[in-house]
Motif scaffolding. Sequence first.
Motif, short mmCIF file in Angstrom:
data_model
loop_
_atom_site.label_atom_id
_atom_site.label_comp_id
_atom_site.label_asym_id
_atom_site.label_seq_id
_atom_site.Cartn_x
_atom_site.Cartn_y
_atom_site.Cartn_z
N ILE A 1 10.09 -39.32 35.52
CA ILE A 1 8.89 -38.73 36.14
C ILE A 1 7.57 -39.17 35.26
CG2 ILE A 1 7.23 -36.78 36.73
CD1 ILE A 1 10.19 -35.43 37.28
N ASN A 2 7.75 -39.02 34.13
CA ASN A 2 6.53 -39.49 33.10
C ASN A 2 6.38 -41.03 33.25
OD1 ASN A 2 5.81 -36.93 32.22
ND2 ASN A 2 7.23 -37.17 30.37
N LEU A 3 7.12 -41.74 33.39
CA LEU A 3 7.07 -43.08 33.48
C LEU A 3 7.08 -43.86 34.70
CD1 LEU A 3 6.51 -45.96 31.66
CD2 LEU A 3 9.09 -46.09 31.73
N ASP A 4 8.27 -43.55 35.64
CA ASP A 4 8.57 -44.32 36.75
C ASP A 4 7.71 -43.89 37.94
OD1 ASP A 4 10.60 -45.80 35.46
OD2 ASP A 4 12.17 -44.38 36.22
N LEU A 5 7.32 -42.52 38.03
CA LEU A 5 6.76 -42.10 39.20
C LEU A 5 5.39 -42.64 39.55
CD1 LEU A 5 6.80 -40.13 41.43
CD2 LEU A 5 6.01 -38.14 40.22
N GLY A 6 4.70 -42.64 38.48
CA GLY A 6 3.34 -43.27 38.32
C GLY A 6 3.43 -44.87 38.80
N ILE A 7 4.43 -45.85 38.37
CA ILE A 7 4.41 -47.08 38.89
C ILE A 7 4.75 -47.09 40.04
CG2 ILE A 7 6.13 -48.90 38.39
CD1 ILE A 7 6.44 -48.07 35.38
N ALA A 8 5.82 -46.22 40.65
CA ALA A 8 6.20 -46.34 42.07
C ALA A 8 5.10 -45.93 42.83
CB ALA A 8 7.28 -45.24 42.03
N ALA A 9 4.13 -45.11 42.62
CA ALA A 9 3.10 -44.58 43.49
C ALA A 9 2.38 -45.64 43.57
CB ALA A 9 2.31 -43.13 42.98
N ALA A 10 1.89 -46.56 42.46
CA ALA A 10 1.03 -47.62 42.38
C ALA A 10 1.64 -48.74 43.30
CB ALA A 10 0.57 -48.02 41.03
N GLU A 11 2.79 -48.93 43.26
CA GLU A 11 3.59 -49.99 44.21
C GLU A 11 3.60 -49.59 45.60
OE1 GLU A 11 7.20 -51.07 42.06
OE2 GLU A 11 6.06 -51.87 40.36
N THR A 12 3.71 -48.32 45.73
CA THR A 12 3.76 -48.06 47.26
C THR A 12 2.82 -48.43 48.08
OG1 THR A 12 5.35 -46.21 46.55
CG2 THR A 12 4.30 -46.04 48.77
N VAL A 13 1.47 -48.47 47.87
CA VAL A 13 0.21 -48.70 48.54
C VAL A 13 -0.87 -49.66 47.75
CG1 VAL A 13 0.55 -46.50 49.92
CG2 VAL A 13 -0.80 -46.62 47.76
N GLU B 1 4.97 -29.85 35.89
CA GLU B 1 3.62 -29.71 36.18
C GLU B 1 2.83 -30.69 35.34
OE1 GLU B 1 -0.11 -26.29 36.49
OE2 GLU B 1 1.85 -25.67 36.05
N LYS B 2 2.89 -30.59 34.10
CA LYS B 2 2.19 -31.53 33.24
C LYS B 2 2.56 -33.05 33.63
CE LYS B 2 1.16 -31.25 29.01
NZ LYS B 2 1.14 -30.91 27.58
N ALA B 3 4.07 -33.33 33.73
CA ALA B 3 4.31 -34.63 33.94
C ALA B 3 3.90 -35.15 35.44
CB ALA B 3 5.91 -34.46 34.25
N ARG B 4 3.88 -34.26 36.46
CA ARG B 4 3.14 -34.60 37.74
C ARG B 4 1.80 -35.06 37.64
NH1 ARG B 4 2.10 -29.74 41.01
NH2 ARG B 4 0.29 -29.88 39.85
N ASP B 5 1.04 -34.45 36.88
CA ASP B 5 -0.14 -34.64 36.60
C ASP B 5 -0.51 -35.87 36.08
OD1 ASP B 5 -0.86 -32.52 38.15
OD2 ASP B 5 -1.35 -31.12 36.26
N ALA B 6 0.30 -36.27 34.96
CA ALA B 6 0.16 -37.38 34.20
C ALA B 6 0.61 -38.62 34.75
CB ALA B 6 1.01 -37.15 32.92
N ALA B 7 1.67 -38.42 35.90
CA ALA B 7 2.13 -39.63 36.59
C ALA B 7 1.05 -40.07 37.62
CB ALA B 7 3.24 -39.06 37.24
N TRP B 8 0.37 -39.02 38.25
CA TRP B 8 -0.88 -39.27 39.14
C TRP B 8 -1.79 -40.25 38.39
CZ3 TRP B 8 -1.34 -40.51 43.89
CH2 TRP B 8 -2.29 -40.48 44.42
N SER B 9 -2.15 -39.38 37.11
CA SER B 9 -3.41 -40.29 36.49
C SER B 9 -2.90 -41.67 36.08
CB SER B 9 -3.50 -39.56 34.94
OG SER B 9 -4.08 -38.42 35.11
N ASP C 1 0.89 -36.30 49.79
CA ASP C 1 2.58 -36.39 49.83
C ASP C 1 2.93 -36.50 48.44
OD1 ASP C 1 2.54 -36.00 52.46
OD2 ASP C 1 2.67 -38.41 53.01
N PHE C 2 2.07 -37.19 47.29
CA PHE C 2 2.56 -37.16 46.17
C PHE C 2 2.89 -35.63 45.69
CE2 PHE C 2 1.89 -37.42 41.54
CZ PHE C 2 2.62 -38.29 41.06
N GLU C 3 1.84 -34.85 45.79
CA GLU C 3 1.97 -33.36 45.38
C GLU C 3 3.11 -32.66 46.13
OE1 GLU C 3 -2.02 -32.01 45.68
OE2 GLU C 3 -2.37 -32.85 44.00
N LYS C 4 3.31 -33.07 47.41
CA LYS C 4 4.26 -32.33 48.11
C LYS C 4 5.70 -32.98 47.53
CE LYS C 4 1.86 -31.53 52.66
NZ LYS C 4 1.99 -31.93 53.90
N ILE C 5 5.85 -34.09 47.26
CA ILE C 5 7.14 -34.38 46.42
C ILE C 5 7.49 -33.76 45.42
CG2 ILE C 5 6.45 -36.48 45.07
CD1 ILE C 5 9.26 -37.65 46.54
#
Length: 259
Positions: free
Chosen positions: A121-133, A190-198, A144-148
Amino acid sequence: MADTSFPSAIATPATTIDEVIVQLTAIVEWSKQNDSRMGYFAALYRKVTIQVKHGIAENYFDDGPRMERLDVIFANRYIHACYLYQTGQTPTKSWVRAFDATQHWWPIVLQHLLLGMNAHINLDLGIAAAETVPPGELQNLKGDFEKINQVLAGLVGGVQSELAEIWPILGLLNRFLGSVETAIINFSMEKARDAAWSFAEKLSPLSEVQRKQAIVEKDGMMALFSNVISHPGFYGSLIIGIIRLGERGTTRQRIEILE
């Protein structure tokens, strides 16, 4: 040393969420057969993926195909890291720390789960989000990021009862102290989600070369943070030692509980 028994099916990246579930199942089954603690996170992650699949089928997300694309890109990072590690290659440092911990007796099940969440989550999720769109569409993904992440958090209650089954005293403590590990995981989530989006926002406009450099830097930070999870100070380590001595069952039995 490479493990030739590790399922070769996971060498090829998944292209659908169903393929992700098949590959996660292969990792879970291999872990049970080999008494590998890698199966703790894999079992939990498969459950999360099945929930996401149900969410897509029930139109829970704003854009189902886009969510499946995110889920597959995200999952492939974990599955590929497993494959690299088990075949004698080197995944990201964060995953190396998580997988190295599975070789040792002392970490408790919750530590293994948190180490996996740290890397994924702290590393891979942000990368995946940036690669998705594309960069211009990233903000459209945020809902949808917040829903997941709500799906992930929704499984914490289940994890609480499963951990209490592995360590019965935890169930008793929870009655008097509140849900101790639920608070820990929710806070981390919660912290990881916010950091991943940033992190996704940071990566999105960068060139491929710049992204790679940013990922290396973030990976180094998360690998250092994994030390905090593995070695939480004198009193933390003392409490973890007591929990570990009280954990019931074999590695296989614990994986089956987490399933």
